[in-house]
Structures are given as C-alpha cells and as structure tokens.
Design a protein around this motif. Structure first.
Motif, PDB file in Angstrom:
ATOM      1  N   ASP A 144      39.486  42.701  57.480  1.00 20.92           N
ATOM      2  CA  ASP A 144      40.057  41.357  57.460  1.00 20.92           C
ATOM      3  C   ASP A 144      41.552  41.342  57.146  1.00 20.92           C
ATOM      4  O   ASP A 144      42.137  40.270  56.917  1.00 20.92           O
ATOM      5  N   ALA A 145      42.183  42.504  57.132  1.00 19.20           N
ATOM      6  CA  ALA A 145      43.613  42.578  56.795  1.00 19.20           C
ATOM      7  C   ALA A 145      44.467  42.163  57.987  1.00 19.20           C
ATOM      8  O   ALA A 145      44.099  42.412  59.137  1.00 19.20           O
ATOM      9  N   PRO A 146      45.616  41.537  57.740  1.00 16.36           N
ATOM     10  CA  PRO A 146      46.527  41.231  58.848  1.00 16.36           C
ATOM     11  C   PRO A 146      47.120  42.509  59.428  1.00 16.36           C
ATOM     12  O   PRO A 146      47.085  43.562  58.800  1.00 16.36           O
ATOM     13  N   GLY A 147      47.649  42.408  60.647  1.00 15.71           N
ATOM     14  CA  GLY A 147      48.201  43.577  61.319  1.00 15.71           C
ATOM     15  C   GLY A 147      49.429  44.133  60.616  1.00 15.71           C
ATOM     16  O   GLY A 147      50.086  43.462  59.812  1.00 15.71           O
ATOM     17  N   PHE A 148      49.741  45.381  60.941  1.00 18.03           N
ATOM     18  CA  PHE A 148      50.923  46.035  60.383  1.00 18.03           C
ATOM     19  C   PHE A 148      52.192  45.289  60.790  1.00 18.03           C
ATOM     20  O   PHE A 148      52.389  44.971  61.957  1.00 18.03           O
ATOM     21  N   HIS A 149      53.072  45.049  59.823  1.00 19.79           N
ATOM     22  CA  HIS A 149      54.371  44.435  60.111  1.00 19.79           C
ATOM     23  C   HIS A 149      55.475  45.430  59.759  1.00 19.79           C
ATOM     24  O   HIS A 149      55.240  46.481  59.161  1.00 19.79           O
ATOM     25  N   GLU A 150      56.696  45.077  60.121  1.00 20.29           N
ATOM     26  CA  GLU A 150      57.811  46.026  60.012  1.00 20.29           C
ATOM     27  C   GLU A 150      58.175  46.377  58.573  1.00 20.29           C
ATOM     28  O   GLU A 150      58.807  47.416  58.338  1.00 20.29           O
ATOM     29  N   THR A 248      63.795  47.859  63.107  1.00 22.01           N
ATOM     30  CA  THR A 248      62.525  48.396  63.590  1.00 22.01           C
ATOM     31  C   THR A 248      61.721  47.261  64.215  1.00 22.01           C
ATOM     32  O   THR A 248      61.708  46.142  63.695  1.00 22.01           O
ATOM     33  N   TYR A 249      61.068  47.565  65.343  1.00 20.94           N
ATOM     34  CA  TYR A 249      60.250  46.581  66.037  1.00 20.94           C
ATOM     35  C   TYR A 249      58.870  47.175  66.304  1.00 20.94           C
ATOM     36  O   TYR A 249      58.757  48.266  66.858  1.00 20.94           O
ATOM     37  N   ASN A 250      57.826  46.457  65.900  1.00 25.51           N
ATOM     38  CA  ASN A 250      56.462  46.871  66.201  1.00 25.51           C
ATOM     39  C   ASN A 250      56.053  46.322  67.563  1.00 25.51           C
ATOM     40  O   ASN A 250      56.194  45.125  67.825  1.00 25.51           O
ATOM     41  N   ILE A 251      55.544  47.221  68.416  1.00 30.67           N
ATOM     42  CA  ILE A 251      55.132  46.836  69.775  1.00 30.67           C
ATOM     43  C   ILE A 251      53.629  47.024  69.891  1.00 30.67           C
ATOM     44  O   ILE A 251      53.130  48.154  69.813  1.00 30.67           O
ATOM     45  N   ALA A 313      46.153  47.870  63.556  1.00 30.90           N
ATOM     46  CA  ALA A 313      46.464  46.650  64.305  1.00 30.90           C
ATOM     47  C   ALA A 313      47.936  46.319  64.086  1.00 30.90           C
ATOM     48  O   ALA A 313      48.469  46.524  63.001  1.00 30.90           O
ATOM     49  N   ILE A 314      48.574  45.842  65.110  1.00 31.05           N
ATOM     50  CA  ILE A 314      50.010  45.541  65.080  1.00 31.05           C
ATOM     51  C   ILE A 314      50.226  44.032  64.983  1.00 31.05           C
ATOM     52  O   ILE A 314      49.631  43.245  65.729  1.00 31.05           O
ATOM     53  N   ASP A 315      51.096  43.642  64.071  1.00 29.26           N
ATOM     54  CA  ASP A 315      51.632  42.284  64.043  1.00 29.26           C
ATOM     55  C   ASP A 315      52.943  42.329  64.830  1.00 29.26           C
ATOM     56  O   ASP A 315      53.953  42.827  64.340  1.00 29.26           O
ATOM     57  N   ALA A 316      52.899  41.837  66.059  1.00 35.15           N
ATOM     58  CA  ALA A 316      54.060  41.915  66.944  1.00 35.15           C
ATOM     59  C   ALA A 316      54.877  40.628  66.963  1.00 35.15           C
ATOM     60  O   ALA A 316      55.604  40.357  67.920  1.00 35.15           O
TER      61      ALA A 316
END
Length: 355
Positions: A144-150, A248-251, A313-316
C-alpha cells in the motif's frame, strides 16, 4: 542546431532502442555508439545504422579513459548518455565484482573523461552528461506504499542496485564538486525490442515458442512497474531537451503488474495468436500452442532468489508536471508490439539462446 552524442552501452537493450529513436527524431545529429560488446551487447542491434552518415560505432570499454576521451574530442561530443551497465540481478548475486567494475568504476572514468573534455580548457564547453539509472536503488515497497519519488531514501538490496546507487551518487558529486552539467533518470522495468532473452518478458516469449518451462520465482506475487522501452526513450529525450541541470527525474510506465500475471498474459496472447495462424504452428512446432494446448502448462514455480525485492513502483508526477511526459503505451499495447517484434525477428534472438 545539430548535436553530437556519445551513447554508452549503445549495443545493449535500452541503449540500442535509444540510438534508433534518436536517429529517427534527429537525423542531423552525430551519434557515437560505444559498447564493450559483452554478453548482452549485440552489434546486430545497430546493424541498420552501420555505414550511415553521422553514425559511428566504437568498440570500447567505459573504463578505458583514453578511448573515451579521444572519442569525445574526435567527434566534438556535447551530450553523453550513459546506459552502459551490468544489470541482471541474478548475475550480480553470483558475481558482484563485475558490477562494481562496470557500474561504479566505469561511471567514474566516464565522469573524469567528460570533466577533462568539457571543463579542462580555459572556457567550459556547453554540455550535458545524462546518467540512466534504475528504480531498484530505492529498495522495496509495501503493497500500500506510494511509488518511489525523487527524494526517496536510497535502500538498495542487491549488489546490482547497490552499484547503481553508487554511480548515482558519483554523478551528483561531479556536478556539485566540479560543475559538470548532469542529469539523472531512474526508470522502472523496461520491455520491448532487442531485449536480451535472460529477462522475464523475452525469456518467457522465447521459451513458449520453444516449448520450454516458464520459471516463476516464489509464488509470482512480486510486483514491478513496466515501461515500454520507446516510452523510456521519449522520457530521456524530454530530460535532455527540457530538464533542469542537476535534477533527477523518475520515468515510469504507470503499469504495475505482478510477475505471474505477466507470464499468464504472455501465455494468453500467444495461445490466441497460434490458434489463428497456421504459419506460427509450422514455424514453432515445439510450442504447446502449436498442438492446441495452452502455454500456461509450461509455468513452473521455482525457489525465490536471494534478496528479491517484493514491489517497485514509480511516482512519475515530477516529469509529468515539469516536462509534460506521459507514456504512450499501456502494458497491453506494448506487449502486442513486443510480440510482433519477436515473432518477426527470430533470426535475432535464436542465436542468443543456449539451446
């Protein structure tokens, strides 16, 4: 205005796709494709570009400072896109030294060559050093965790992800210490054409076609965010052309799937294609699909690997808001394109397989 790019790892999976994408978008630019041609580097990935104007292939190791520096100078390179990496987690567990050498030492050598070339004279030259990294540096996520952020804390769990985390930190340090104009992108799992068949999607595709088992770690519940490789190339293009230096940018692909569901989807899509295509049944007689059976019968659950992260999971949101990037492909549309490519390019993948 034309550019001159040095692309490392250019004969590998993502690097080759990037070279082809950039060539289509910016045919006036010079591309120097550097690759050491280790097991996952395949010069055939770039065969259609060989001999074309503005394209140069350099067989070299990124740890070879002299070769990298000479290439930067010879082709007046102003943009370096760094894909070259050892990237297979299982291989990093059995042989971590190669990952330290390529991913850490190799990145440091590239940074030093770039610093000498772009910042070593009386006046700095306009430039960009773009480093391609992975979401695995952030560790593992709960369901249930939010996606990875920068701004996510780094928590790498395998020798592979630890080596990539180290390279990310080196890139940051060369920017803050020496003023090198850098950017970094951390991507989720890629899939698509030219994918070396040790990874999940191409392994399953080629095994189904050959009637071989489909190994699934543990119970197959591990979750990944999947990004079609050309969407990744579009994201990097956005960062190179519009991204802020030092950022840094998460894609990501906005496509979370567990491993078992992916394997089952591949089985279902190939079952359907074989049912409607006698030519496939003739070409791949060893596949259960050719006998009217389901590819699902090939699924085998195997012992989970050491340190297997459960979910990525990515938070884009940042690249979407700041640069206007959104992936074009869903997993379903991207898988259809991937299937089309592998079925049309048996001559590419067949020689790469051990049996």
């Amino acid at each position: 205005m034309s550019r001159s790019l040095l692309v490392t790892g250019a004969a590998g999976f993502i690097g080759a796709n990037f070279v082809h994408y950039w060539r289509r978008q910016y045919p006036q630019d010079t591309i120097v494709a550097l690759d050491a041609l280790t097991y996952a580097g395949n010069r055939a990935n770039l065969a259609s570009l060989e001999g074309s104007e503005g394209f140069h292939f350099l067989h070299a190791d990124i740890r070879d400072y002299a070769a990298v520096l000479a290439a930067l100078g010879r082709h007046a390179v102003d943009t370096l896109v760094h894909f070259a990496a050892e990237s297979h987690v299982d291989r990093s567990i059995s042989g971590p030294a190669a990952f330290i050498e390529t991913n850490v030492v190799g990145t440091q050598v590239l940074l030093e060559a770039a610093r000498t070339h772009w910042l070593g004279g009386d006046s700095p030259r306009p430039h960009r050093f773009h480093h391609v990294s992975t979401d695995e540096v952030y560790g593992s996520l709960a369901a249930d965790a939010p996606g990875f952020h920068e701004e996510q804390k780094y928590e790498p769990n395998s020798p592979y992800s630890a080596s990539k985390a180290a390279s990310d930190h080196l890139v940051r340090a060369w920017h803050h210490t020496y003023g090198l104009q850098v950017s970094t992108s951390n991507c989720s799992n890629n899939y698509g054409p030219y994918h070396f068949p040790e990874k999940l999607v191409p392994l399953c595709l080629t095994n189904i076609l050959r009637g071989l088992p489909l190994p699934v770690y543990g119970d197959g519940s591990n979750i990944r965010d999947w990004l079609y490789v050309e969407d990744h190339c579009r994201g990097i293009e956005k960062v190179l052309l519009q991204g802020v230096v030092g950022e840094t940018y998460n894609i990501g692909g906005n496509n979370e799937w567990n491993n078992l569901s992916i394997v089952e989807l591949l089985c279902e899509r190939l079952d359907r294609r074989f049912a409607g295509d006698a030519g496939l049944r003739e070409r791949f007689p060893d596949s259960p699909c050719a006998r009217g059976e389901s590819a699902r019968d090939l699924i085998r659950f195997v012992e989970d690997r050491a340190g297997h992260d459960w979910r990525y999971a990515i938070d884009a949101a940042k690249i979407a808001a700041d640069l206007g990037f959104q992936p074009v492909e869903t997993f379903e549309t991207g898988i259809e394109k991937t299937l089309d490519w592998y079925l049309a390019n048996e001559a590419w993948w067949r020689p790469l397989l051990a049996n």
